[in-house]
Scaffold this motif. Sequence first.
Motif, mmCIF file in Angstrom:
data_model
loop_
_atom_site.group_PDB
_atom_site.id
_atom_site.type_symbol
_atom_site.label_atom_id
_atom_site.label_comp_id
_atom_site.label_asym_id
_atom_site.label_seq_id
_atom_site.Cartn_x
_atom_site.Cartn_y
_atom_site.Cartn_z
ATOM 1 N N PHE A 158 -29.241 -55.697 17.112
ATOM 2 C CA PHE A 158 -29.806 -55.930 15.781
ATOM 3 C C PHE A 158 -30.155 -54.609 15.096
ATOM 4 C CE2 PHE A 158 -33.685 -56.410 13.212
ATOM 5 C CZ PHE A 158 -33.246 -57.310 12.251
ATOM 6 N N LEU A 159 -30.729 -53.679 15.855
ATOM 7 C CA LEU A 159 -31.132 -52.398 15.288
ATOM 8 C C LEU A 159 -29.933 -51.560 14.861
ATOM 9 C CD1 LEU A 159 -33.978 -51.476 17.802
ATOM 10 C CD2 LEU A 159 -34.274 -52.036 15.383
ATOM 11 N N ILE A 160 -28.865 -51.611 15.627
ATOM 12 C CA ILE A 160 -27.664 -50.847 15.282
ATOM 13 C C ILE A 160 -27.041 -51.389 13.996
ATOM 14 C CG2 ILE A 160 -25.309 -50.304 16.015
ATOM 15 C CD1 ILE A 160 -26.454 -50.208 18.909
ATOM 16 N N VAL A 161 -27.030 -52.713 13.848
ATOM 17 C CA VAL A 161 -26.555 -53.307 12.591
ATOM 18 C C VAL A 161 -27.463 -52.883 11.439
ATOM 19 C CG1 VAL A 161 -26.198 -55.472 11.342
ATOM 20 C CG2 VAL A 161 -25.451 -55.271 13.729
ATOM 21 N N GLY A 162 -28.779 -52.893 11.698
ATOM 22 C CA GLY A 162 -29.721 -52.461 10.673
ATOM 23 C C GLY A 162 -29.541 -51.001 10.304
ATOM 24 N N LEU A 163 -29.181 -50.173 11.294
ATOM 25 C CA LEU A 163 -28.956 -48.753 11.036
ATOM 26 C C LEU A 163 -27.774 -48.544 10.101
ATOM 27 C CD1 LEU A 163 -29.590 -45.787 11.607
ATOM 28 C CD2 LEU A 163 -28.177 -45.955 13.672
ATOM 29 N N VAL A 164 -26.723 -49.327 10.295
ATOM 30 C CA VAL A 164 -25.565 -49.243 9.398
ATOM 31 C C VAL A 164 -25.986 -49.598 7.972
ATOM 32 C CG1 VAL A 164 -23.300 -50.215 8.852
ATOM 33 C CG2 VAL A 164 -23.906 -49.716 11.230
ATOM 34 N N GLY A 165 -26.779 -50.665 7.836
ATOM 35 C CA GLY A 165 -27.278 -51.050 6.519
ATOM 36 C C GLY A 165 -28.167 -49.985 5.907
ATOM 37 N N LEU A 166 -28.963 -49.330 6.741
ATOM 38 C CA LEU A 166 -29.851 -48.267 6.273
ATOM 39 C C LEU A 166 -29.044 -47.090 5.727
ATOM 40 C CD1 LEU A 166 -32.873 -47.257 6.193
ATOM 41 C CD2 LEU A 166 -32.379 -46.160 8.390
ATOM 42 N N ILE A 167 -27.973 -46.733 6.414
ATOM 43 C CA ILE A 167 -27.127 -45.634 5.957
ATOM 44 C C ILE A 167 -26.486 -45.971 4.618
ATOM 45 C CG2 ILE A 167 -25.025 -44.330 6.465
ATOM 46 C CD1 ILE A 167 -25.752 -44.617 9.452
ATOM 47 N N VAL A 168 -25.984 -47.197 4.484
ATOM 48 C CA VAL A 168 -25.367 -47.628 3.228
ATOM 49 C C VAL A 168 -26.385 -47.601 2.095
ATOM 50 C CG1 VAL A 168 -24.300 -49.571 2.022
ATOM 51 C CG2 VAL A 168 -23.609 -49.026 4.374
ATOM 52 N N ALA A 169 -27.601 -48.117 2.358
ATOM 53 C CA ALA A 169 -28.649 -48.132 1.331
ATOM 54 C C ALA A 169 -29.060 -46.716 0.938
ATOM 55 C CB ALA A 169 -29.863 -48.914 1.831
ATOM 56 N N SER A 170 -29.120 -45.811 1.917
ATOM 57 C CA SER A 170 -29.493 -44.429 1.632
ATOM 58 C C SER A 170 -28.448 -43.749 0.757
ATOM 59 C CB SER A 170 -29.666 -43.649 2.937
ATOM 60 O OG SER A 170 -30.707 -44.193 3.713
ATOM 61 N N LEU A 171 -27.171 -43.982 1.059
ATOM 62 C CA LEU A 171 -26.099 -43.413 0.244
ATOM 63 C C LEU A 171 -26.128 -43.988 -1.166
ATOM 64 C CD1 LEU A 171 -23.170 -43.434 2.838
ATOM 65 C CD2 LEU A 171 -24.448 -41.450 2.008
ATOM 66 N N LEU A 172 -26.402 -45.272 -1.267
ATOM 67 C CA LEU A 172 -26.498 -45.921 -2.578
ATOM 68 C C LEU A 172 -27.642 -45.340 -3.390
ATOM 69 C CD1 LEU A 172 -25.551 -48.172 -4.520
ATOM 70 C CD2 LEU A 172 -27.127 -49.720 -3.348
ATOM 71 N N ASN A 173 -28.747 -45.063 -2.734
ATOM 72 C CA ASN A 173 -29.914 -44.549 -3.449
ATOM 73 C C ASN A 173 -29.743 -43.088 -3.871
ATOM 74 O OD1 ASN A 173 -32.448 -45.334 -4.498
ATOM 75 N ND2 ASN A 173 -33.484 -44.056 -2.988
ATOM 76 N N LEU A 174 -28.809 -42.379 -3.274
ATOM 77 C CA LEU A 174 -28.495 -41.038 -3.760
ATOM 78 C C LEU A 174 -27.983 -41.098 -5.192
ATOM 79 C CD1 LEU A 174 -26.703 -39.392 -0.681
ATOM 80 C CD2 LEU A 174 -28.983 -38.859 -1.578
ATOM 81 N N TRP A 175 -27.325 -42.207 -5.522
ATOM 82 C CA TRP A 175 -26.802 -42.403 -6.881
ATOM 83 C C TRP A 175 -27.838 -43.063 -7.789
ATOM 84 C CZ3 TRP A 175 -24.837 -47.295 -9.024
ATOM 85 C CH2 TRP A 175 -24.283 -47.121 -10.297
#
Length: 248
Positions: A158-175
């Motif tokens: 579950f945490l590894i899936v959440g980590l992938v989502g966290l990376i995507v959200a972080s990249l999105l928030n750069l924009w």
Amino acid sequence: MANWSDPRPTAAPFGVAAGTRSDAYDAGLRSYMLSVYNYMISAVLLTGIVSLSVAYTGMWRMLVSPTGGMSGLGMLFAFSPLAIVFAMSFGANRMSSTTLQALFWAYAALLGVSLSTIFIAYTASSVAGAFFATAAGFAGLSLYGYTTQRSLGAMGTFLIVGLVGLIVASLLNLWLQSGPLGLVISIVGVLIFAGLTAYDTQRIKSMYSHVAGTPAEGHTKIMSALSLYLDFINMFLFVLRLFGSSRN
């Protein structure tokens, strides 16, 4: 002759009283985990020393362009650690222990250069407070992962899936540059890496029975230390973003 490749901690070698094998296994496990923690703590200290040195000698200015953002050198130091992690992760089996150690220390030092700017962005007391809070939390979570009899495998997935989502959200928030989204990302980041600390500790402990006394043991120690190091550094950065006081 003792069958030290037997992963069962309670299995006794032929002709040896029951319990002797378990004692040897436990002693080996403690030595193994101590070595992993020594690597990890040494890497954290190296990162901190390099960060402080770059920050307080003014060398951090080379990482920033005159117009703001990262300079070419800054981008080099930012992406070099990522390249090293990929090289270690996918090429560890083809490397000698000496090469793997060299890459591990190089990664910690290069990341220290990249993280030097946190001493410019945040007050020294904030950085120190976040570091010691993270250290205390990491110690407790790692101890839990080491001692608990409960399997954390499902939580790890579950945490590894959440980590992938966290990376995507972080990249999105750069924009997007959204403050509320950034706050949510920081909170979730702390929780994910807190959970990964416990999960990785249990995973590392369980790996010992498969690598003890084999050529893979040295490699496994370094890669295990890298996992815990990344958990610590990322948790520290998210705690700093949540509670750190900006110099501006």
